[in-house]
Design a protein around this motif. Structure first.
Motif, short mmCIF file in Angstrom:
data_model
loop_
_atom_site.label_atom_id
_atom_site.label_comp_id
_atom_site.label_asym_id
_atom_site.label_seq_id
_atom_site.Cartn_x
_atom_site.Cartn_y
_atom_site.Cartn_z
N GLY A 54 44.98 28.00 51.27
CA GLY A 54 43.96 27.08 51.78
C GLY A 54 43.65 27.26 53.26
N GLN A 55 43.76 28.49 53.77
CA GLN A 55 43.44 28.81 55.16
C GLN A 55 44.37 28.13 56.16
N HIS A 56 45.67 28.21 55.91
CA HIS A 56 46.68 27.64 56.80
C HIS A 56 47.56 28.75 57.38
N PRO A 57 47.12 29.40 58.47
CA PRO A 57 47.89 30.52 59.03
C PRO A 57 49.28 30.11 59.51
N GLU A 58 49.48 28.83 59.82
CA GLU A 58 50.78 28.38 60.30
C GLU A 58 51.85 28.43 59.21
N THR A 59 51.46 28.60 57.97
CA THR A 59 52.44 28.66 56.88
C THR A 59 52.70 30.09 56.40
N ILE A 60 52.18 31.08 57.12
CA ILE A 60 52.43 32.48 56.77
C ILE A 60 53.56 32.99 57.66
N VAL A 61 54.58 33.54 57.03
CA VAL A 61 55.75 34.02 57.74
C VAL A 61 55.92 35.52 57.47
N GLU A 62 55.95 36.30 58.55
CA GLU A 62 56.16 37.74 58.40
C GLU A 62 57.64 38.03 58.54
N LEU A 63 58.19 38.73 57.56
CA LEU A 63 59.61 39.03 57.55
C LEU A 63 59.90 40.31 58.32
N PRO A 64 60.99 40.32 59.08
CA PRO A 64 61.35 41.52 59.84
C PRO A 64 62.08 42.57 59.01
N ARG A 65 62.42 42.23 57.77
CA ARG A 65 63.10 43.18 56.89
C ARG A 65 62.31 43.36 55.60
N GLU A 66 62.78 44.26 54.74
CA GLU A 66 62.07 44.54 53.49
C GLU A 66 62.00 43.31 52.60
N ILE A 67 60.92 43.23 51.85
CA ILE A 67 60.72 42.19 50.85
C ILE A 67 60.18 42.86 49.60
N GLU A 68 60.72 42.50 48.46
CA GLU A 68 60.23 43.04 47.20
C GLU A 68 59.51 41.92 46.45
N LEU A 69 58.42 42.26 45.81
CA LEU A 69 57.66 41.29 45.03
C LEU A 69 58.52 40.82 43.87
N ASP A 70 58.73 39.53 43.78
CA ASP A 70 59.58 38.94 42.74
C ASP A 70 58.85 37.73 42.19
N MET A 71 58.35 37.85 40.98
CA MET A 71 57.55 36.78 40.38
C MET A 71 58.35 35.96 39.37
#
Length: 84
Positions: A54-71
């Motif tokens: 919903g256009q909330h950039p404050e809730t986006i967190v960039e991780l400094p390490r690897e992340i794998e898509l896990d659904m």
């Protein structure tokens, strides 16, 4: 007329993690695994995350390490740095 799919989540408190996986692809994933995807660029991952949250950039967190898509829908807990 162009049809646009509505966002998967409307809660502004939902955290979306972004980062690279071990293959170098960009991953965006909601903290509980409700939605996510693989992207060729950081910009596209952020664009997707913004659309979904919903256009909330404050809730986006960039991780400094690897992340794998896990659904699987399990809550993620990662050390992170905020993007916004």
């Amino acid at each position: 007329m162009k049809l646009v799919e509505p966002p998967s989540c409307s809660s502004p408190s939902t955290i979306v993690f972004i980062g690279r996986n071990r293959r170098g692809q960009w991953v965006a994933q909601e903290q509980n695994g409700l939605y996510g995807g693989l992207f060729v660029s950081r910009a596209q991952a952020i664009k997707y995350a913004l659309f979904e949250n919903g256009q909330h950039p404050e809730t986006i967190v960039e991780l400094p390490r690897e992340i794998e898509l896990d659904m699987r829908g399990e809550t993620a807990s990662f050390p992170a740095s905020r993007v916004a």
